[in-house]
Design a protein around this motif. Structure first.
Motif, PDB file in Angstrom:
ATOM      1  N   GLY A  14      57.508  53.856  27.625  1.00 27.13           N
ATOM      2  CA  GLY A  14      58.813  54.200  28.273  1.00 27.13           C
ATOM      3  C   GLY A  14      59.943  53.688  27.643  1.00 27.13           C
ATOM      4  N   THR A  15      61.271  53.740  28.347  1.00 25.72           N
ATOM      5  CA  THR A  15      62.614  53.136  27.734  1.00 25.72           C
ATOM      6  C   THR A  15      63.127  52.415  29.021  1.00 25.72           C
ATOM      7  OG1 THR A  15      63.674  55.066  27.594  1.00 25.72           O
ATOM      8  CG2 THR A  15      62.645  54.517  25.538  1.00 25.72           C
ATOM      9  N   ASP A  16      64.200  51.548  28.835  1.00 27.21           N
ATOM     10  CA  ASP A  16      65.105  51.048  29.785  1.00 27.21           C
ATOM     11  C   ASP A  16      66.075  52.017  30.033  1.00 27.21           C
ATOM     12  OD1 ASP A  16      66.385  50.285  27.756  1.00 27.21           O
ATOM     13  OD2 ASP A  16      66.039  48.228  28.131  1.00 27.21           O
ATOM     14  N   GLU A  17      67.094  51.255  30.827  1.00 23.36           N
ATOM     15  CA  GLU A  17      68.417  51.904  31.145  1.00 23.36           C
ATOM     16  C   GLU A  17      69.282  52.218  29.870  1.00 23.36           C
ATOM     17  OE1 GLU A  17      69.128  47.664  31.432  1.00 23.36           O
ATOM     18  OE2 GLU A  17      67.393  49.135  31.746  1.00 23.36           O
ATOM     19  N   LEU A  18      69.059  51.335  28.795  1.00 24.33           N
ATOM     20  CA  LEU A  18      69.919  51.556  27.541  1.00 24.33           C
ATOM     21  C   LEU A  18      69.070  52.175  26.374  1.00 24.33           C
ATOM     22  CD1 LEU A  18      71.599  48.154  27.349  1.00 24.33           C
ATOM     23  CD2 LEU A  18      72.444  50.273  28.148  1.00 24.33           C
ATOM     24  N   GLY A  19      67.797  52.676  26.667  1.00 23.12           N
ATOM     25  CA  GLY A  19      67.177  53.665  25.643  1.00 23.12           C
ATOM     26  C   GLY A  19      66.302  52.630  24.803  1.00 23.12           C
ATOM     27  N   VAL A  67      54.669  27.036  35.924  1.00 24.07           N
ATOM     28  CA  VAL A  67      55.816  27.099  34.933  1.00 24.07           C
ATOM     29  C   VAL A  67      56.306  28.317  34.693  1.00 24.07           C
ATOM     30  CG1 VAL A  67      56.799  26.369  32.806  1.00 24.07           C
ATOM     31  CG2 VAL A  67      55.610  24.596  33.914  1.00 24.07           C
ATOM     32  N   ILE A  68      55.463  29.302  34.123  1.00 21.24           N
ATOM     33  CA  ILE A  68      55.640  30.601  33.947  1.00 21.24           C
ATOM     34  C   ILE A  68      56.182  31.344  35.208  1.00 21.24           C
ATOM     35  CG2 ILE A  68      54.672  33.018  33.657  1.00 21.24           C
ATOM     36  CD1 ILE A  68      52.458  31.647  32.024  1.00 21.24           C
ATOM     37  N   LEU A  69      55.938  31.202  36.332  1.00 25.56           N
ATOM     38  CA  LEU A  69      56.549  31.776  37.508  1.00 25.56           C
ATOM     39  C   LEU A  69      57.965  31.169  37.712  1.00 25.56           C
ATOM     40  CD1 LEU A  69      53.628  31.909  40.042  1.00 25.56           C
ATOM     41  CD2 LEU A  69      54.590  33.746  38.678  1.00 25.56           C
ATOM     42  N   LEU A  70      58.106  30.001  37.482  1.00 23.60           N
ATOM     43  CA  LEU A  70      59.410  29.268  37.609  1.00 23.60           C
ATOM     44  C   LEU A  70      60.480  29.921  36.517  1.00 23.60           C
ATOM     45  CD1 LEU A  70      61.338  27.106  39.109  1.00 23.60           C
ATOM     46  CD2 LEU A  70      60.395  25.529  37.564  1.00 23.60           C
ATOM     47  N   GLU A  71      60.051  29.974  35.311  1.00 17.41           N
ATOM     48  CA  GLU A  71      60.847  30.817  34.182  1.00 17.41           C
ATOM     49  C   GLU A  71      61.205  32.109  34.786  1.00 17.41           C
ATOM     50  OE1 GLU A  71      61.806  33.117  31.263  1.00 17.41           O
ATOM     51  OE2 GLU A  71      59.581  33.091  31.924  1.00 17.41           O
ATOM     52  N   SER A  72      60.125  32.711  35.039  1.00 17.65           N
ATOM     53  CA  SER A  72      60.464  34.165  35.635  1.00 17.65           C
ATOM     54  C   SER A  72      61.480  34.216  36.612  1.00 17.65           C
ATOM     55  CB  SER A  72      59.094  34.880  35.969  1.00 17.65           C
ATOM     56  OG  SER A  72      58.235  34.706  34.933  1.00 17.65           O
ATOM     57  N   GLY A  73      61.225  33.276  37.549  1.00 13.39           N
ATOM     58  CA  GLY A  73      62.418  33.409  38.818  1.00 13.39           C
ATOM     59  C   GLY A  73      63.769  33.022  38.276  1.00 13.39           C
ATOM     60  N   LEU A  74      63.975  32.050  37.385  1.00 12.95           N
ATOM     61  CA  LEU A  74      65.305  31.653  36.837  1.00 12.95           C
ATOM     62  C   LEU A  74      65.498  32.668  36.134  1.00 12.95           C
ATOM     63  CD1 LEU A  74      64.713  27.887  35.889  1.00 12.95           C
ATOM     64  CD2 LEU A  74      65.839  28.691  37.995  1.00 12.95           C
ATOM     65  N   SER A  75      64.861  33.315  35.198  1.00  5.29           N
ATOM     66  CA  SER A  75      65.421  34.494  34.341  1.00  5.29           C
ATOM     67  C   SER A  75      65.834  35.854  35.555  1.00  5.29           C
ATOM     68  CB  SER A  75      64.407  34.929  33.457  1.00  5.29           C
ATOM     69  OG  SER A  75      64.191  33.824  32.471  1.00  5.29           O
ATOM     70  N   PHE A  76      64.941  36.031  36.473  1.00  2.00           N
ATOM     71  CA  PHE A  76      65.313  37.115  37.319  1.00  2.00           C
ATOM     72  C   PHE A  76      66.572  36.767  38.001  1.00  2.00           C
ATOM     73  CE2 PHE A  76      65.104  38.695  41.702  1.00  2.00           C
ATOM     74  CZ  PHE A  76      64.693  40.138  41.449  1.00  2.00           C
ATOM     75  N   LEU A  77      67.029  35.513  38.319  1.00  6.87           N
ATOM     76  CA  LEU A  77      68.293  35.167  39.030  1.00  6.87           C
ATOM     77  C   LEU A  77      69.385  35.249  37.891  1.00  6.87           C
ATOM     78  CD1 LEU A  77      67.204  32.338  41.358  1.00  6.87           C
ATOM     79  CD2 LEU A  77      67.463  34.800  42.085  1.00  6.87           C
ATOM     80  N   GLY A  96      65.213  45.169  35.652  1.00  9.63           N
ATOM     81  CA  GLY A  96      64.578  46.563  35.966  1.00  9.63           C
ATOM     82  C   GLY A  96      64.556  46.584  37.528  1.00  9.63           C
ATOM     83  N   ARG A  97      64.965  45.769  38.469  1.00  9.29           N
ATOM     84  CA  ARG A  97      64.981  45.789  39.701  1.00  9.29           C
ATOM     85  C   ARG A  97      65.922  46.898  40.134  1.00  9.29           C
ATOM     86  NH1 ARG A  97      68.244  41.250  38.790  1.00  9.29           N
ATOM     87  NH2 ARG A  97      69.933  40.905  39.862  1.00  9.29           N
ATOM     88  N   GLU A  98      66.967  47.260  39.344  1.00  2.83           N
ATOM     89  CA  GLU A  98      68.003  48.040  39.778  1.00  2.83           C
ATOM     90  C   GLU A  98      67.658  49.608  39.801  1.00  2.83           C
ATOM     91  OE1 GLU A  98      71.544  47.247  37.598  1.00  2.83           O
ATOM     92  OE2 GLU A  98      71.870  45.106  38.410  1.00  2.83           O
ATOM     93  N   TYR A  99      66.570  49.650  39.108  1.00  2.00           N
ATOM     94  CA  TYR A  99      65.877  51.040  38.655  1.00  2.00           C
ATOM     95  C   TYR A  99      64.582  51.180  39.268  1.00  2.00           C
ATOM     96  CZ  TYR A  99      69.828  51.098  35.358  1.00  2.00           C
ATOM     97  OH  TYR A  99      71.235  51.039  34.755  1.00  2.00           O
ATOM     98  N   PRO A 105      60.480  52.593  37.725  1.00  2.00           N
ATOM     99  CA  PRO A 105      59.918  51.652  38.079  1.00  2.00           C
ATOM    100  C   PRO A 105      58.843  51.029  36.851  1.00  2.00           C
ATOM    101  CG  PRO A 105      58.731  53.550  38.882  1.00  2.00           C
ATOM    102  CD  PRO A 105      59.826  54.000  38.389  1.00  2.00           C
ATOM    103  N   TRP A 106      58.811  51.836  35.694  1.00  2.00           N
ATOM    104  CA  TRP A 106      57.950  51.075  34.640  1.00  2.00           C
ATOM    105  C   TRP A 106      58.643  50.082  33.862  1.00  2.00           C
ATOM    106  CZ3 TRP A 106      59.975  56.246  34.927  1.00  2.00           C
ATOM    107  CH2 TRP A 106      60.984  56.380  33.954  1.00  2.00           C
ATOM    108  N   ILE A 107      60.002  50.003  34.113  1.00  2.36           N
ATOM    109  CA  ILE A 107      60.618  48.985  33.617  1.00  2.36           C
ATOM    110  C   ILE A 107      60.282  47.629  33.846  1.00  2.36           C
ATOM    111  CG2 ILE A 107      63.190  48.078  33.022  1.00  2.36           C
ATOM    112  CD1 ILE A 107      64.031  50.736  33.426  1.00  2.36           C
ATOM    113  N   MET A 108      60.200  47.470  35.197  1.00  2.00           N
ATOM    114  CA  MET A 108      59.807  45.947  35.653  1.00  2.00           C
ATOM    115  C   MET A 108      58.319  46.302  35.881  1.00  2.00           C
ATOM    116  SD  MET A 108      61.209  46.250  39.589  1.00  2.00           S
ATOM    117  CE  MET A 108      60.264  44.571  39.865  1.00  2.00           C
ATOM    118  N   LEU A 109      57.587  47.001  36.192  1.00  2.00           N
ATOM    119  CA  LEU A 109      55.996  46.836  36.503  1.00  2.00           C
ATOM    120  C   LEU A 109      55.097  46.364  35.149  1.00  2.00           C
ATOM    121  CD1 LEU A 109      55.108  50.325  38.069  1.00  2.00           C
ATOM    122  CD2 LEU A 109      55.347  47.833  39.109  1.00  2.00           C
ATOM    123  N   SER A 110      55.643  46.905  33.895  1.00  2.52           N
ATOM    124  CA  SER A 110      54.759  46.250  32.922  1.00  2.52           C
ATOM    125  C   SER A 110      55.008  44.618  32.977  1.00  2.52           C
ATOM    126  CB  SER A 110      54.983  46.931  31.460  1.00  2.52           C
ATOM    127  OG  SER A 110      56.550  46.833  31.277  1.00  2.52           O
TER     128      SER A 110
END
Length: 290
Positions: A73-78, A221-231, A249-252, A257-262
């Motif tokens: 799929g594609t995201d909010e900007l195609g 470390v992966i989870l921490l980086e993901s959390g910082l990027s999420f914020l 992807g949380r706004e959509y 949902p496929w934007i953040m599920l993958s």
């Protein structure tokens, strides 16, 4: 002995050893294959990416998965989700590997210094380790990134300060124990320098424990980086990471949902694979569990 057992026994007698992965559980094999696949994807991501991960296409906004040529799929900007996912794996693993190596080298070095000098140096190292363990690292990371800005080098260096106190405590204790053994004393009596004793003799004997510790710190470390990027304080556009994709992807989540599920599933599977492999290595390398 049965006829089926004869070839196996003969092969073991001829070759004299078992294959390295012969006694590896199925779950560990799956985890190892997943990690190898992630590393290969991270290396060749720009070559196998079907689209430019930063190229928008507003005519193809929020295309669902399974629609060719956008498999995920594609995201909010195609933008193509698969292309962004491949590059995100590359960036996230780069940060995780770089930070884990920095943390291991820093912690092991401080642990060796504490074990060699003892006294005041040991007290300072242990005090810093206690301070690091008592402070929520996420708050420290948010403060540093908000004050100094965002860059990939700064993010990797900051993540490298995570978990170093574990390596310091482990390497200090093991180095003190190894120094009291005969081989370390024999090397000193033969005129070996302290650096040679620690790097050529003590470090190889404690390397298995440090490797297991790295496999336990790596998913954090992966989870921490993901959390910082999420914020919004981790990897910044136009660069992308797994946490960055989940954050956007949380706004959509209700419409697309496929934007953040993958990327979310990739984070879960990667951290789980590293944890499973780390537990297996701990069981295999710890002599007290045999």
């Amino acid at each position: 002995m049965s006829d089926q057992a004869l070839p196996a026994a003969a092969a073991q007698k001829v070759f004299g050893r078992r294959w390295p992965g012969q006694d590896m559980p199925l779950l560990v094999k799956i985890a190892l294959l997943w990690l190898v696949a992630m590393i290969v994807i991270a290396i060749v991501a720009p070559l196998i990416s079907p689209f430019v991960y930063t190229a928008p296409n507003l005519r193809n906004r929020l295309v669902p998965p399974g629609t060719l040529p956008h498999i995920l799929g594609t995201d909010e900007l195609g933008r193509d989700v698969l292309s962004r996912l491949l590059i995100s794996i590359r960036i996230s693993l780069l940060i995780a590997f770089g930070a884990s190596i920095i943390s291991a080298v820093l912690g092991t070095t401080l642990g060796f210094l504490a074990a060699y000098f003892r006294g005041l140096v040991e007290q300072i190292v242990l005090m810093l380790a206690d301070f690091q363990a008592s402070m929520p690292f996420l708050i420290l990371a948010l403060s540093v990134l908000a004050f100094f800005g965002n860059s990939l080098g700064l993010l990797i260096g900051l993540m490298g300060l995570f978990g170093w106190e574990r390596y310091a405590r482990i390497s200090r204790g093991l180095a003190i124990s190894a120094s009291a053994q005969g081989y370390a004393s024999a090397c000193r009596q033969l005129g070996a320098s302290p650096m040679r004793v620690y790097l050529r003799h003590i470090l190889p004997n404690i390397a298995s424990t440090l490797i297991v510790s790295m496999t336990l710190v790596f998913p954090e470390v992966i989870l921490l980086e993901s959390g910082l990027s999420f914020l919004g304080l981790g990897v910044q556009p136009p660069m992308t990471s797994l946490g960055n994709m989940v954050g956007y992807g949380r706004e959509y989540i209700t419409r697309a949902p496929w934007i953040m599920l993958s990327p979310a599933l990739t984070i879960v599977c990667t951290t789980l694979a590293v944890s499973v492999l780390g537990d297996w290595l701990r069981d295999k390398l710890d002599p007290t569990l045999r």
